[in-house]
Design a protein around this motif. Structure first.
Motif, PDB file in Angstrom:
ATOM      1  N   THR A   1       1.062  -1.696   0.139  1.00  0.00           N
ATOM      2  CA  THR A   1      -0.414  -0.056   0.132  1.00  0.00           C
ATOM      3  C   THR A   1       0.948   1.343  -0.028  1.00  0.00           C
ATOM      4  N   GLY A   2       1.793   0.874  -0.283  1.00  0.00           N
ATOM      5  CA  GLY A   2       3.126   2.256  -0.684  1.00  0.00           C
ATOM      6  C   GLY A   2       3.412   2.951   1.316  1.00  0.00           C
ATOM      7  N   ASP A   3       3.588   2.321   2.481  1.00  0.00           N
ATOM      8  CA  ASP A   3       3.902   2.647   3.346  1.00  0.00           C
ATOM      9  C   ASP A   3       5.059   1.855   3.746  1.00  0.00           C
ATOM     10  N   TRP A   4       6.207   2.739   4.847  1.00  0.00           N
ATOM     11  CA  TRP A   4       7.328   2.208   5.547  1.00  0.00           C
ATOM     12  C   TRP A   4       7.457   0.557   5.796  1.00  0.00           C
ATOM     13  N   VAL A   5       7.866   0.030   5.452  1.00  0.00           N
ATOM     14  CA  VAL A   5       8.495  -1.469   6.702  1.00  0.00           C
ATOM     15  C   VAL A   5       9.189  -1.568   6.894  1.00  0.00           C
ATOM     16  N   HIS A   6       9.585  -0.881   8.385  1.00  0.00           N
ATOM     17  CA  HIS A   6      10.623  -1.498   9.525  1.00  0.00           C
ATOM     18  C   HIS A   6      10.902  -2.784   9.760  1.00  0.00           C
ATOM     19  N   LYS A   7      11.556  -3.370  10.724  1.00  0.00           N
ATOM     20  CA  LYS A   7      11.679  -4.901  11.360  1.00  0.00           C
ATOM     21  C   LYS A   7      11.022  -4.434  13.394  1.00  0.00           C
ATOM     22  N   ASP A   8      10.158  -5.481  12.783  1.00  0.00           N
ATOM     23  CA  ASP A   8       9.592  -5.182  14.615  1.00  0.00           C
ATOM     24  C   ASP A   8      10.054  -6.257  15.378  1.00  0.00           C
ATOM     25  N   LEU A   9      11.483  -6.127  15.995  1.00  0.00           N
ATOM     26  CA  LEU A   9      13.138  -6.086  16.879  1.00  0.00           C
ATOM     27  C   LEU A   9      12.034  -7.042  17.894  1.00  0.00           C
ATOM     28  N   ASN A  10      10.564  -6.947  18.330  1.00  0.00           N
ATOM     29  CA  ASN A  10      10.836  -7.371  19.099  1.00  0.00           C
ATOM     30  C   ASN A  10       9.533  -7.739  19.592  1.00  0.00           C
ATOM     31  N   ASN A  11       8.772  -8.006  18.120  1.00  0.00           N
ATOM     32  CA  ASN A  11       7.756  -8.835  17.662  1.00  0.00           C
ATOM     33  C   ASN A  11       6.357  -8.295  18.551  1.00  0.00           C
ATOM     34  N   ASP A  12       6.020  -6.773  18.900  1.00  0.00           N
ATOM     35  CA  ASP A  12       4.888  -6.924  20.082  1.00  0.00           C
ATOM     36  C   ASP A  12       3.845  -6.261  18.696  1.00  0.00           C
ATOM     37  N   GLY A  13       3.867  -6.450  16.962  1.00  0.00           N
ATOM     38  CA  GLY A  13       3.304  -6.074  16.679  1.00  0.00           C
ATOM     39  C   GLY A  13       2.862  -4.565  16.517  1.00  0.00           C
ATOM     40  N   GLN A  14       4.050  -3.960  16.912  1.00  0.00           N
ATOM     41  CA  GLN A  14       3.824  -2.288  16.328  1.00  0.00           C
ATOM     42  C   GLN A  14       5.337  -2.020  16.432  1.00  0.00           C
ATOM     43  N   ILE A  15       5.741  -0.902  15.499  1.00  0.00           N
ATOM     44  CA  ILE A  15       6.895  -0.148  15.289  1.00  0.00           C
ATOM     45  C   ILE A  15       6.971   1.204  16.156  1.00  0.00           C
ATOM     46  N   ASP A  16       8.108   0.954  16.863  1.00  0.00           N
ATOM     47  CA  ASP A  16       8.040   2.343  17.922  1.00  0.00           C
ATOM     48  C   ASP A  16       9.859   2.024  18.623  1.00  0.00           C
ATOM     49  N   ASN A  17       9.708   3.264  19.377  1.00  0.00           N
ATOM     50  CA  ASN A  17      11.212   3.348  19.857  1.00  0.00           C
ATOM     51  C   ASN A  17      12.159   1.629  20.492  1.00  0.00           C
ATOM     52  N   LEU A  18      11.012   1.268  20.594  1.00  0.00           N
ATOM     53  CA  LEU A  18      11.659  -0.572  21.042  1.00  0.00           C
ATOM     54  C   LEU A  18      12.397  -1.448  20.529  1.00  0.00           C
ATOM     55  N   ASP A  19      11.977  -0.948  18.926  1.00  0.00           N
ATOM     56  CA  ASP A  19      12.540  -1.444  17.758  1.00  0.00           C
ATOM     57  C   ASP A  19      13.614  -0.932  16.844  1.00  0.00           C
ATOM     58  N   ARG A  20      14.569   0.220  18.061  1.00  0.00           N
ATOM     59  CA  ARG A  20      15.607   0.591  17.521  1.00  0.00           C
ATOM     60  C   ARG A  20      16.862  -0.204  17.881  1.00  0.00           C
ATOM     61  N   THR A  21      17.732  -0.203  16.799  1.00  0.00           N
ATOM     62  CA  THR A  21      19.148  -1.118  17.418  1.00  0.00           C
ATOM     63  C   THR A  21      20.059   0.045  16.440  1.00  0.00           C
ATOM     64  N   VAL A  22      21.682  -1.250  17.078  1.00  0.00           N
ATOM     65  CA  VAL A  22      22.459   0.005  16.578  1.00  0.00           C
ATOM     66  C   VAL A  22      21.974  -1.268  15.033  1.00  0.00           C
ATOM     67  N   ILE A  23      22.703   0.668  14.012  1.00  0.00           N
ATOM     68  CA  ILE A  23      22.527   0.278  12.711  1.00  0.00           C
ATOM     69  C   ILE A  23      24.107   0.912  11.946  1.00  0.00           C
ATOM     70  N   GLY A  24      24.857   1.486  12.357  1.00  0.00           N
ATOM     71  CA  GLY A  24      26.115   1.877  12.387  1.00  0.00           C
ATOM     72  C   GLY A  24      27.549   2.595  12.880  1.00  0.00           C
ATOM     73  N   ASN A  25      28.684   2.364  12.726  1.00  0.00           N
ATOM     74  CA  ASN A  25      29.381   3.973  13.169  1.00  0.00           C
ATOM     75  C   ASN A  25      29.787   3.956  12.623  1.00  0.00           C
ATOM     76  N   GLY A  26      29.719   5.992  13.783  1.00  0.00           N
ATOM     77  CA  GLY A  26      30.117   6.527  12.369  1.00  0.00           C
ATOM     78  C   GLY A  26      32.019   7.206  12.309  1.00  0.00           C
ATOM     79  N   LEU A  27      32.985   5.563  12.989  1.00  0.00           N
ATOM     80  CA  LEU A  27      33.903   6.203  12.896  1.00  0.00           C
ATOM     81  C   LEU A  27      34.979   4.764  12.257  1.00  0.00           C
ATOM     82  N   PRO A  28      36.105   5.022  11.277  1.00  0.00           N
ATOM     83  CA  PRO A  28      36.288   4.113  10.468  1.00  0.00           C
ATOM     84  C   PRO A  28      37.552   2.748  10.754  1.00  0.00           C
ATOM     85  N   LYS A  29      37.592   2.063  10.837  1.00  0.00           N
ATOM     86  CA  LYS A  29      38.744   1.036  11.378  1.00  0.00           C
ATOM     87  C   LYS A  29      40.100   1.522  10.953  1.00  0.00           C
ATOM     88  N   VAL A  30      40.469   1.707   9.213  1.00  0.00           N
ATOM     89  CA  VAL A  30      41.042   1.316   8.589  1.00  0.00           C
ATOM     90  C   VAL A  30      41.562   2.879   8.251  1.00  0.00           C
TER      91      VAL A  30
END
Length: 769
Positions: free
Chosen positions: A581-610
C-alpha cells in the motif's frame, strides 16, 4: 609524550650573495561531485508517475547556475642573503582566489621579514620576525547551496511576468523555507576584510660553553571587519525589513613571553641535555556589531547604517563584547643519550589557565620516554637501525570559552515596566569552582627500523590513549540549580590503535629513482569508559543525541551514547522496504506487532577502522613526480539529505534526491508519505579511496647561466578521483557533529550543508636569480 610540540620555523637567509626567488601558480578549480538531486527530466518522470508536483516549464540545473570554474593566481617573491654576522629574508605573497560559488573570492597580500644577527663572538644571537597580511574577501551565501539542493528544477531563474518585479525579476515561490538560489547570491552582499600583524623577537646568549639562556616575545593582532546587506527586493533576506544591513568588527590580541635555560654536556660515553623555562600567554577578544533595516534605497548597502530607519523606531540592534584569558606554565625536560644506544627523556609542565575554577586552575603534565638501539647488538650488515622505544605522556585540554566556571547572568526577554520595555536578565551558567583541565594520557610502544642498506625504513607503533576528566556541559535539575546546564569534569574515553610507516627505496640509479611510502593506521578500539560521577550526582545513563531535525523527522535522535559502548553507535529502525500500500516497512525487533522506539537498534558506526596513505616519488633525470593516494575504510555516514529528500512525495514542494526513484516496492508502488522516518536506509557505507594529489615537475639545466640560478616548471592536480559507495557528495569522516559544537560523541553525521567536492589543477614556475 602524548601530543608533543609543534615547532614552526620560517625560512631565513644564508650567508653569501643576495638571492631572489619567484614562484607563480595559476590554478583552475571546479566542482565535480554534487548532491545527487533529480534533473528536470527525472523530476517530470516522477511527477507524472505519482501525480504530484507543479511543472513550471523550465529545465534548470541550480548547481550549475550558482557555481563556476574558478581561476586563481598566486605569486611569491623573496629576497635573501647576508653576511657572516647578519642574514635576512624578505618575502611578498599575493593571492587572487576566485571562489567556485558565484560572488565568492579573496585577494590577499602577505609580507614577512626575517632577520638574524650574531654578536659578541657569536655567543649572542638576535632574531626578529615581522609579518603582516591584508585580505579582502567576498563570502557569498551558504543558503544558496541549501536551496539549490531542493529547488524545483522546472522553475526558471528569472521571469518576465510583471508580478515578479517585486523580486527584481527573479522567479520566487511563496512557500516555507524556499528561496531562489541565484537571487540569494545576486541580490545580497557578504564581504569582509582581515588584517593580521605578527611580531616576534628572540635573544639567545651562550653564557658559557653549552649553557644558553634565551628570551622571546611575540604579539599577534587580528582584525576582522564584516559587512552584509540584504536587498529590499530579496525574498530571502531583505524584503521583510525593506532592506537590512549589518556591520561587525572583531579584534583579537595575543602576546607570548617565554624564557628558557638550556644546557648540554658530555659525560664519558653519555650526552645530557636539560631545558627549563617559563611561559606566559595572554589572549584578548573584543568586538561590536550593529544591524538595522528599512532603507530608502539599496545604494548605501552596509556603508551607511545611520540611514536605517529602524534605529529611530527602536527596532535596530547593537551589541558588543570583551573577554580575556591567560595561560602560565613552568616546564622542564632532560634528555639522556648513552653511547647512541640507550635513550631516556623526562619532562614536566606545570600549567595554569584563568578559565578554570578557582580551586583548580593549575595542572601538572608529565612525560617520559625511553629507547634502545638494538642494531648495536645485532651482528648484521643489513640492519642499520632497529630502535625499540616506549613513552608515556599527559597533555591538557582547555575550556572553549572564558567565565564558564562562575555564576553568570545574561540578557533574556524584555518585559514591560514603568511605561516601557526593559531587558530582563537571568542566569546563563552555574558556578563550578572545581572545574579543571581535561587530561589525555597516552602510552606508546614502537620500533623504528632501517634495513637492507636503508632501502626499507620506517616505524611500527602501538598506542593506547585515555582521556579523563572530560569537559562536558551537563544537564542538571532546576532547582536546586539556577541554570539547567553546568560545565563539569566527568567521564573518560579510551582508544587504541596500530600505526605503520613503511618507506621503500625501490629503485636508485644515476638517472632514475622511485621511493614509495605507506602509512597505515588500524583503529583497534574507541570506547566510552564512563560519562558519570555518582559522587557529584552526575548520572549520564543512556542518551540518544544528535537529532535529525525537521521536517518529517520529528526531531529523531540518531546516535546512542552508553557507557561501555564504542563511540559513534548509530541508533535507529531497521528498514525492510515499501509495503503493497506504499507504507514504510521496518523490522519489528521485539515482535510486539507495532513499530516504535523499542524496535530501534545499532545500525552503523561513524568512526573508521583503517586509514591508509600511499605516496610515490619518482625522479628521472631532470623530471620528478609525486602521486599520493589516501583511503579511509570501515566508517558509516548518516546521509541527512537522503533522509529528508529521498522521498517521492516531497516533490510537492522540494526536489527529491535520485534515490527517491527507487522508493517503491516490487510492484512499482511508490512510497506514499512525505515523512523521511530515519532508519538504516539512511546509513551508508562510506569507505573511500582517492587520488589526493598528483604533481609533475621539470628542472632546467642552468649550465653557466648568469641570469638564472634555477628554473623549474611544475603542474599539480588535487582530488582527481574518489572511489566510494557513498551516494552523498563527500564520503569524508565526520569526527564530530558540526551542528552541535563538533560533539565528538556524535561522529558520522553528514548534515545537509555538505554540497559538493572540488577538483583543482595548477601550473607553476619557480625562478631563482
Amino acid at each position: 609524550g602524548s601530543s608533543g610540540v609543534i615547532i614552526v620555523t620560517t625560512k631565513g637567509g644564508k650567508e653569501g650573495r643576495m638571492n631572489v626567488d619567484y614562484n607563480g601558480d595559476f590554478i583552475v578549480e571546479s566542482p565535480y561531485r554534487f548532491q545527487p538531486v533529480l534533473d528536470a527530466a527525472q523530476w517530470r518522470q516522477l511527477s507524472s508517475e505519482i501525480g504530484l508536483g507543479q511543472d513550471y516549464g523550465a529545465s534548470t540545473n541550480w548547481f550549475e547556475e550558482i557555481t563556476r570554474t574558478a581561476k586563481s593566481q598566486v605569486h611569491n617573491l623573496a629576497v635573501s642573503g647576508g653576511s657572516k654576522s647578519t642574514t635576512y629574508r624578505v618575502s611578498l605573497n599575493y593571492r587572487d582566489i576566485e571562489g567556485i560559488s558565484l560572488k565568492t573570492g579573496s585577494q590577499t597580500i602577505n609580507t614577512r621579514m626575517n632577520l638574524t644577527h650574531k654578536a659578541l663572538n657569536d655567543r649572542l644571537t638576535l632574531t626578529a620576525n615581522i609579518g603582516a597580511s591584508y585580505k579582502k574577501a567576498q563570502y557569498g551565501q551558504d543558503d544558496a547551496f541549501k536551496f539549490a539542493t531542493i529547488y524545483n528544477p522546472t522553475a526558471p531563474v528569472r521571469s518576465d511576468d510583471p508580478s515578479y518585479d517585486i523580486y527584481g525579476g527573479f522567479f520566487e515561490l511563496v512557500q516555507f523555507d524556499y528561496k531562489n538560489p541565484v537571487a540569494i547570491l545576486e541580490q545580497n552582499i557578504n564581504d569582509g576584510t582581515d588584517k593580521r600583524i605578527n611580531i616576534a623577537a628572540r635573544a639567545a646568549y651562550e653564557i658559557v660553553d653549552n649553557l644558553i639562556f634565551d628570551m622571546s616575545y611575540s604579539i599577534q593582532t587580528e582584525s576582522y571587519l564584516r559587512g552584509s546587506y540584504n536587498s529590499k527586493k530579496s525574498f530571502w533576506g531583505g524584503m521583510d525589513r525593506n532592506g537590512n544591513a549589518e556591520r561587525r568588527l572583531d579584534d583579537n590580541f595575543n602576546q607570548l613571553f617565554e624564557s628558557t635555560l638550556r644546557w648540554t654536556g658530555d659525560l664519558s660515553n653519555a650526552n645530557i641535555e636539560a631545558v627549563g623555562g617559563y611561559s606566559y600567554q595572554e589572549f584578548s577578544y573584543e568586538g561590536f556589531n550593529a544591524r538595522g533595516g528599512n532603507f530608502i534605497t539599496d545604494q548605501f548597502t552596509y556603508n551607511n547604517l545611520g540611514a536605517a530607519q529602524e534605529f529611530p523606531a527602536g527596532l535596530g540592534s547593537v551589541g558588543s563584547y570583551k573577554n580575556e584569558n591567560k595561560i602560565i606554565a613552568f616546564f622542564g625536560r632532560v634528555n639522556f643519550n648513552w653511547n647512541s644506544t640507550y635513550f631516556l627523556s623526562a619532562s614536566g609542565r606545570y600549567e595554569g589557565s584563568s578559565r578554570f575554577g578557582q580551586n583548580n586552575k593549575w595542572g601538572f603534565f608529565p612525560g617520559i620516554s625511553g629507547g634502545v638501539e638494538l642494531a648495536n647488538y645485532i651482528n648484521s650488515s643489513s640492519i642499520t637501525n632497529m630502535k625499540l622505544r616506549a613513552s608515556y605522556g599527559v597533555t591538557g585540554n582547555n575550556l572553549p570559552e572564558s567565565l564558564l566556571s562562575i555564576e553568570r547572568y545574561g540578557p533574556g526577554s524584555n518585559f514591560f515596566y514603568n511605561g516601557g520595555y526593559v531587558p530582563g536578565y537571568g542566569p546563563v551558567s552555574n558556578p563550578n569552582p572545581d572545574l579543571r583541565w581535561e587530561k589525555k594520557a597516552e602510552f606508546n610502544i614502537g620500533v623504528d627500523y632501517s634495513v637492507l642498506n636503508d632501502k626499507i625504513f620506517g616505524s611500527l607503533e602501538y598506542y593506547s590513549r585515555e582521556t579523563n576528566d572530560l569537559l562536558q556541559l551537563f544537564n542538571v535539575p532546576t532547582p536546586p540549580n539556577l541554570y539547567d546546564r553546568t560545565w563539569t569534569n566527568v567521564g573518560s574515553l579510551r582508544n587504541t590503535g596500530l600505526e605503520l610507516l613503511l618507506n621503500w627505496q625501490a629503485v636508485k640509479s644515476p638517472t632514475f629513482s622511485y621511493v614509495t611510502t605507506l602509512t597505515f593506521t588500524d583503529y583497534l578500539k574507541n570506547d566510552i569508559v564512563s560519562l558519570s560521577d555518582s559522587t557529584k550526582g552526575f548520572e549520564y545513563g543512556i542518551r540518544d543525541i544528535a537529532n535529525m531535525g525537521s521536517p518529517g523527522q520529528n526531531n529523531t535522535p540518531t546516535i546512542r551514547v552508553q557507557e561501555g559502548w564504542p563511540i559513534g553507535q548509530m541508533w535507529g529502525l531497521v528498514y525492510e522496504g515499501v509495503s503493497p500500500t506504499g507504507d514504510w516497512v521496518h523490522k519489528d525487533l521485539n515482535n510486539d506487532g507495532q513499530i516504535d522506539n523499542l524496535d530501534r537498534t545499532v545500525i552503523g558506526n561513524g568512526l573508521p577502522k583503517v586509514e591508509l596513505g600511499w605516496g610515490n616519488n619518482f625522479s628521472y633525470k631532470r623530471w620528478d613526480a609525486n602521486v599520493f593516494f589516501r583511503g579511509i575504510f570501515g566508517h558509516d555516514l548518516i546521509n541527512s539529505n537522503a533522509a529528508f529528500y529521498a522521498v517521492p512525495n516531497v516533490i510537492v514542494t522540494y526536489n527529491p534526491q535520485e534515490a527517491a526513484l527507487d522508493m517503491k516496492n516490487a510492484n512499482g508502488t511508490y512510497l506514499n508519505t512525505s515523512d523521511g522516518k530515519f532508519s538504516s536506509l539512511h546509513v551508508e557505507k562510506a569507505s573511500y579511496f582517492k587520488l589526493d594529489n598528483l604533481s609533475i615537475g621539470y628542472n632546467f639545466d642552468m649550465g653557466n647561466s648568469k641570469a638564472f640560478r634555477k628554473i623549474r616548471l611544475y603542474g599539480t592536480a588535487n582530488n582527481l578521483f574518489v572511489i566510494t559507495q557513498y551516494s552523498g557528495s563527500d564520503p569524508e569522516v565526520r569526527y564530530g557533529d558540526k551542528e552541535n559544537n563538533n560533539d565528538v560523541l556524535a561522529p558520522g553525521i553528514d548534515r545537509r550543508n555538505t554540497w559538493f567536492l572540488a577538483r583543482s589543477f595548477s601550473l607553476g614556475v619557480s625562478l631563482g636569480f
